[in-house]
Design an enzyme around this catalytic site. Structure first.
Site, mmCIF file in Angstrom:
data_model
loop_
_atom_site.group_PDB
_atom_site.id
_atom_site.type_symbol
_atom_site.label_atom_id
_atom_site.label_comp_id
_atom_site.label_asym_id
_atom_site.label_seq_id
_atom_site.Cartn_x
_atom_site.Cartn_y
_atom_site.Cartn_z
ATOM 1 N N ASP A 1 15.006 53.868 36.696
ATOM 2 C CA ASP A 1 13.948 53.648 37.651
ATOM 3 C C ASP A 1 14.689 52.776 38.614
ATOM 4 O OD1 ASP A 1 11.388 54.090 38.142
ATOM 5 O OD2 ASP A 1 10.763 54.609 36.264
HETATM 6 C C1 BGC Z 1 8.894 55.129 39.311
HETATM 7 C C2 BGC Z 1 9.673 56.643 39.258
HETATM 8 C C3 BGC Z 1 9.487 57.177 40.417
HETATM 9 C C4 BGC Z 1 10.447 55.842 41.035
HETATM 10 C C5 BGC Z 1 10.642 56.061 42.668
HETATM 11 C C6 BGC Z 1 9.343 53.919 39.989
HETATM 12 O O1 BGC Z 1 8.057 52.977 40.276
HETATM 13 O O2 BGC Z 1 8.385 54.805 37.552
HETATM 14 O O3 BGC Z 1 8.660 57.705 38.088
HETATM 15 O O4 BGC Z 1 10.561 58.194 40.985
HETATM 16 O O5 BGC Z 1 9.421 54.572 41.486
HETATM 17 O O6 BGC Z 1 9.180 56.313 43.678
#
Ligand code: BGC
Length: 713
Positions: free
Chosen positions: A279
């Protein structure tokens, strides 16, 4: 009855056997477990590409890379999207097309800087219980993503709604692993016609406020039975291309470097052949444990890979071959999805087309749940009927969280716009404000029907760190509750439209209103969908994808403050069943303008073995004079004599449209193997012999027919 549980062929063993069959069929010399080997999973993963040719090509590409290049290809390039997408490192001249990624779960993310169709949020789609429709949504989002120049979709979000206060509740499909797995699988199958999907967040990610640091203690059994089966199905059935690790840690180890989750389970048992990525921004921690566990790609930039990875190799802490293993998986994903030969092509005309907007509306219509109806609905639009619309959300573009899942549609049809467009020949008057004005009060009190739109919005719930985070109460925001109070004092014909991502406490007002629907965050065409349901052009068919408790205290405690929490086998409906507490609205609940009666349940076999299948035939009748859709649900009760089991578990469902006065026979199938529990002592799945009950009906608390079968060896 014997207390000894017969061991079922464990699922991991079954997959190994399939891999061996594939090796034999392909006459491969080497079928060892190194990353070069061709497993059944790799063959399936590679779709219409020959995985051996792909791997040969990867060998050549890897041979031409320096250590620095390798380490840099295992990271993203920049903390923000560039040229419309998040980019993983690429080196096209040396055969690395890279990934171009965008969220997300309800449409193409606005972070790429462009517009896209705003579909109803995942939870709304969970309420449709319609897997075919969800495959269409996945495909439509994928096509828009490609038209925006990206090839990798950061969706679906399939973390369970372990508690309705979770800030990202709206992104997932519901509380139940079986139901979430069915919808997530459908979404991925639809989307992967055109792009790679990255299912997220692996695993046990269901608190926002502490998401970066919380450690979730969870028993092996709860992990296997509750928090992982839907991920497993999306990996093994839908062959998802990528898996995103969660921020949190599980049993003391961050998910991005969690050996047990990534190495033992995802790779070892499920034979996942695809790419594992972190993530964003705060999702990685230590170089060596991450590569050891099998994190292939660090996003969106380098903290632990890139230069740090080169240093680890030079220090002798990491072998270069480990980088090759990760790069093979990254490249396999890129080649098997033809990113080298069929890059995404920008196409403004393929976004927000009439077809995608119509699909978004249809999904919203199917997702709306009729919670109460004392006869006020559907509203008969006769000339002279005086409808008044009030409420803080009536004139708001309320399409969901402003975190990573946010979408930027060109237009949003609000409830006001949708109702206004459809009210004739009745008259509709919108009264803005809090009803403190005497004239407004008179308008409301003289109306024939008063529609009140209240609930949650982006200020009340959303993604942690970047948006609103977790909720602390199930109550309506105070000003919404006050306005609703005033409306019910002024009128005895109030119809409530609720919006939001999960459960609301309707206790304070449910008895004072005539009808109530849950419209979730209904997407860009939501206003039309709300109008069509209220005016009876659409017969409501949404069903709750989670239990709505009568009180917050009826659920397990939701702790979004501590950095150490424990989660177990029981939450939501399963928790209520176990405690013997009635939900206000159970899992699967939803009314219709039709009425349905379940006539019979017949099991084809009443004696089954571990490799058998329950085949249940359910006869349902529409006893009304309107065509309607019922969601037939099947729950199984295990004997529960060896270990405690849930009182009952959802194991099958089907949406079925039934004409007025008509009857339908619905066949539901459940593999007996799916009734196994995880035996921690044996570290294996086990099936308990004995008498199992099959309950069918309209929701978890309205199961009118029961049959039993005997499970023997
Ligand atoms: C989120 C993810 C997301 C990523 C990119 C993170 O803060 O937890 O779900 O895909 O950001 O936007």
């Amino acid at each position: 009855m014997s207390n000894r549980a017969p061991s079922l062929l464990p699922f991991p063993l079954a997959s190994v056997r399939l891999a061996l069959v594939a090796c034999v069929a392909l006459s491969l010399a080497a079928c060892s477990s190194d990353s070069r080997s061709v497993t059944h999973a790799a063959v399936a993963y590679c779709r219409d590409h020959d995985v051996r040719e792909v791997d040969d090509r990867i060998d050549e590409v890897l041979a031409g890379l320096s250590l620095e290049e390798k380490a840099n290809l295992m990271r993203g390039t920049f903390p923000l999207p560039r040229q419309g997408a998040w980019q993983a490192s690429m080196l096209p001249a040396k055969g690395f097309p890279g990934f171009h990624m965008l969220d997300g779960p309800r449409g193409v993310s606005r972070l790429g800087g462009a517009t896209g169709t705003a579909f109803p949020v995942g939870m709304a789609r969970g309420a449709t219980w319609d897997t075919e429709l969800e495959a269409e949504v996945g495909e439509a989002i994928a096509l828009e993503l490609r038209a925006r120049g990206a090839d990798t979709l950061l969706a679906p979000t399939v973390n369970l709604l372990q508690h309705p206060l979770w800030g990202r509740a709206q992104e997932t499909y519901g509380e139940d692993s079986f139901h979430v797995g069915a919808l997530g699988t459908a979404f991925v199958e639809g989307a992967q016609e055109h792009v790679l999907c990255v299912v997220k967040h692996f695993a046990v990610n269901n608190i926002e406020n502490t998401r970066l640091e919380v450690d979730v203690t969870v028993s092996e059994r709860a992990l296997r039975e509750v928090f992982l089966p839907h991920f497993q199905r999306i990996v093994t059935e839908a062959n998802v291309a990528g898996v995103m690790t969660a921020y949190n840690s599980v049993n003391g180890e961050y998910c991005s470097q969690n050996d047990h989750l990534l190495k033992d389970i995802l790779r070892g048992e499920w034979n996942f052949a695809g790419v594992v990525m972190s993530d964003w921004l705060w999702g990685t921690h230590e170089t060596v444990p991450a590569i050891e566990a099998g994190l292939d790609l660090e996003m969106p930039t380098a903290e632990i890979y890139g230069a740090a990875l080169v240093a680890a190799v030079e220090a002798g802490d990491v072998r270069e071959a480990q980088l090759d293993t990760a790069l093979r998986r990254i490249l396999r994903a890129q080649y098997c999805y033809s990113l080298d030969t069929e890059p995404a092509v920008l196409d403004d005309d393929a976004v927000e087309t009439p077809a995608t907007l119509a699909l978004a509306q249809r999904v919203a219509e199917e997702s709306i749940v009729l919670l109460k109806n004392d006869g006020a609905l559907p509203i008969q639009r006769a000339a002279g009927l005086d409808i008044v619309l009030v409420g803080p959300l009536a004139d708001v573009e309320n399409i969901g969280d402003q975190g990573s899942s946010a979408v930027l549609p060109t237009d949003v049809v609000t409830a006001l716009e949708g109702l206004m467009a459809a009210a004739a020949p009745a008259t509709l008057t919108y009264v803005d404000g809090d009803l403190s004005d005497t004239e407004d009060q008179m308008t409301v009190s003289s109306a024939d029907v008063v529609i009140v739109v209240v609930g949650l919005d982006t200020n009340s719930e959303g993604e942690g760190n970047i948006a609103a985070g977790d909720r602390s109460s199930l109550a309506l925001p105070a000003e919404h509750a006050d306005l609703l109070d005033t409306a019910t004092e002024l009128s005895d014909n109030v119809v409530v439209v609720l919006e939001g991502g999960s459960v609301l406490d309707v206790g304070p007002f449910v008895d004072s209103v005539e009808a109530m629907i849950m419209a979730w965050y209904p997407g860009s065409q939501g206003g039309h969908a709300i109008a069509r349901v209220l005016f009876g052009e659409v017969n409501p068919s949404g069903r709750l994808p989670m239990a709505w408790p009568a009180a917050l205290a009826d659920l397990p405690v939701f702790d979004s403050v501590s950095t150490e929490v424990t989660q177990g086998l029981f939450h939501g409906q399963r928790h209520l069943d176990r405690a013997g507490v009635q939900a206000r609205y159970p899992l699967g609940y939803g009314l219709s303008y039709s009425t349905f009666v379940y006539d019979s349940l017949t099991l084809e076999d009443t004696q089954l073995s571990p490799d058998g299948t329950i085949v249940a035939n359910v006869v349902v009748r529409n006893t009304s004079d309107v065509i309607g859709t019922e969601v037939v649900q099947l729950y199984v009760r295990a004997p529960g004599e060896v270990v405690e089991r849930a009182v009952r578990d959802l194991r099958a469902f089907a949406r079925v449209e039934i004409p007025a006065g008509g009857t339908r026979t619905v066949e539901l199938r459940v593999s007996v193997a799916s009734l196994a529990y995880y035996d921690e002592a044996a570290a294996d799945w086990a099936l308990e012999p004995g008498t199992y009950s099959v309950d069918v009906g309209a929701n978890a608390m309205d199961l009118t027919h029961t049959s039993t079968f005997m499970l023997t060896n």
